[in-house]
Scaffold this active site. Structure first.
Site, PDB file in Angstrom:
ATOM      1  CB  CYS A  94      -0.923  -0.011   1.215  1.00  0.00           C
ATOM      2  SG  CYS A  94      -2.160   1.298   1.218  1.00  0.00           S
ATOM      3  CB  CYS A 193      -7.432   0.596   7.065  1.00  0.00           C
ATOM      4  SG  CYS A 193      -6.801   0.024   5.467  1.00  0.00           S
TER       5      CYS A 193
END
Length: 352
Positions: A94, A193
């Site tokens: 990410c 997340c």
């Protein structure tokens, strides 16, 4: 005036990074990446908090829609990996493909700015002799995030600032409080997340991967029990196997092709070496001969002495001084020289 784009998640770290740079005289532009489709903390409350922080600091705030990119490079990456019997590490992926790369591109193309900053705990230095940017551990070892940043290219390191790298976490909260930032007392995220927005990794994966019953077997192939999907397990797992045995058993292999979870005693979950692919050499050029280093095979593991042997096609073999428990395919192995990140990559699958 120097211009910098600060990635704002709506947390205390990125908020404080923006405040520090603003105080140092930078022209700061806040940038929030909209990552997840549907509802989730990082694309609702976090986005609102980021906008509020920018208003407090008197700086502009921009939002870039990265939901499709996040879906492809993170969600699909995770689902494919778990379905294939590995345990992917989404954070380093990410950082490179969803956060730092797109942020630098947006800053350059849309805002005429060559520098970005984030609230990561890590440090960057420039080595004149080698002409390379070096990635270093943060001063606060408990918060150090260099492990997740090993895959950043020289271009991305050259463009990045880490204002919190020389600070302790307590100093971050103190500065946030002194500036009256809304996020000063905001609790830290405790998990990925995706996990926070779905309740658990199991719940997240079950949205994408259908349950598929199969056998739990020992290393000789004897059936010991049943499972409802290899994606629910990870190497080294002991709890939640649902089988009775006279000695502790651990997951030693995930055979997605044959839909089997292989278990064994602790020695079977211990390896003397492993192969790592997709290697990125960070602070030094790729060596042509083996080097000595200290490697972390997971985020919170202690660095272990290792010989790093370069192979072809961006791969290395890691030979440990002492056998390591629970080497997990899909996770990152990152090797250091003291505080300096030498390189890292993704642990490949192996068979027991």
């Amino acid at each position: 005036m120097k211009k910098v784009v600060v990635g704002l998640s709506g947390g205390v770290d990125s908020s404080t990074a923006a405040a520090i740079l603003h105080n140092q005289g930078y022209e700061v532009i806040g940038l929030t990446l909209w990552l997840m489709k549907g509802k989730g903390q990082c694309c609702s409350e976090g986005m609102i908090d980021a906008a509020y922080i920018c208003e407090q600091l008197g700086i502009p705030h921009e939002v870039v829609d990265m939901r499709d990119v996040f879906q492809t490079h993170i969600v699909d990456y995770l689902v494919t990996g778990y379905g294939a019997g590995i345990t992917p590490l989404p954070c380093s992926q990410c950082n490179k493909t969803v956060k730092f790369g797109p942020m630098v591109q947006y800053a350059r193309e849309q805002l005429g700015c060559d520098r970005i900053a984030t609230g990561h705990y890590a440090r960057i230095s420039y080595d004149e002799a080698s002409g390379r940017y070096q990635l270093l551990r943060a001063v606060d070892r408990n918060k150090d995030q260099s492990y997740f940043l090993y895959d950043l290219s020289q271009d991305l390191l050259a463009a990045s600032l880490f204002p919190l790298g020389e600070m302790e976490k307590a100093d971050t909260r103190r500065i946030a409080t002194e500036h009256g930032l809304k996020t000063a007392d905001k609790p830290e995220s405790q998990d990925l997340c995706l996990v926070e927005s779905n309740g658990s990794m199991r719940a997240f994966l079950d949205k994408y991967i259908a349950p598929k019953k199969g056998d739990i077997v020992d290393t000789a192939g004897k059936i010991l029990g049943q499972h409802d999907g290899v994606h629910h397990y990870t190497i080294g797992q002991r709890k939640g196997l649902g089988i009775a045995a006279p000695e502790p058993l651990y997951v030693v292999e995930l055979d997605a092709v044959n839909n089997k979870v292989v278990v064994g005693d602790r020695t079977k979950a211990t390896q003397e070496e492993c192969t790592v692919s997709r290697v990125n050499w960070v602070s030094i050029p790729e060596p042509s001969t083996p080097i000595r280093a200290a490697v972390q095979i997971r985020y919170r593991s202690a660095p272990e002495p290792v010989t790093v042997i370069p192979l072809e096609n961006s791969r290395v073999r890691l030979v440990f001084d002492e056998p390591q428990f629970s080497i997990t395919p899909g996770q990152a192995a990152v090797w250091y020289d003291g505080d300096k990140v030498l390189g890292g990559g993704i642990i490949e699958q192996f068979s027991n």
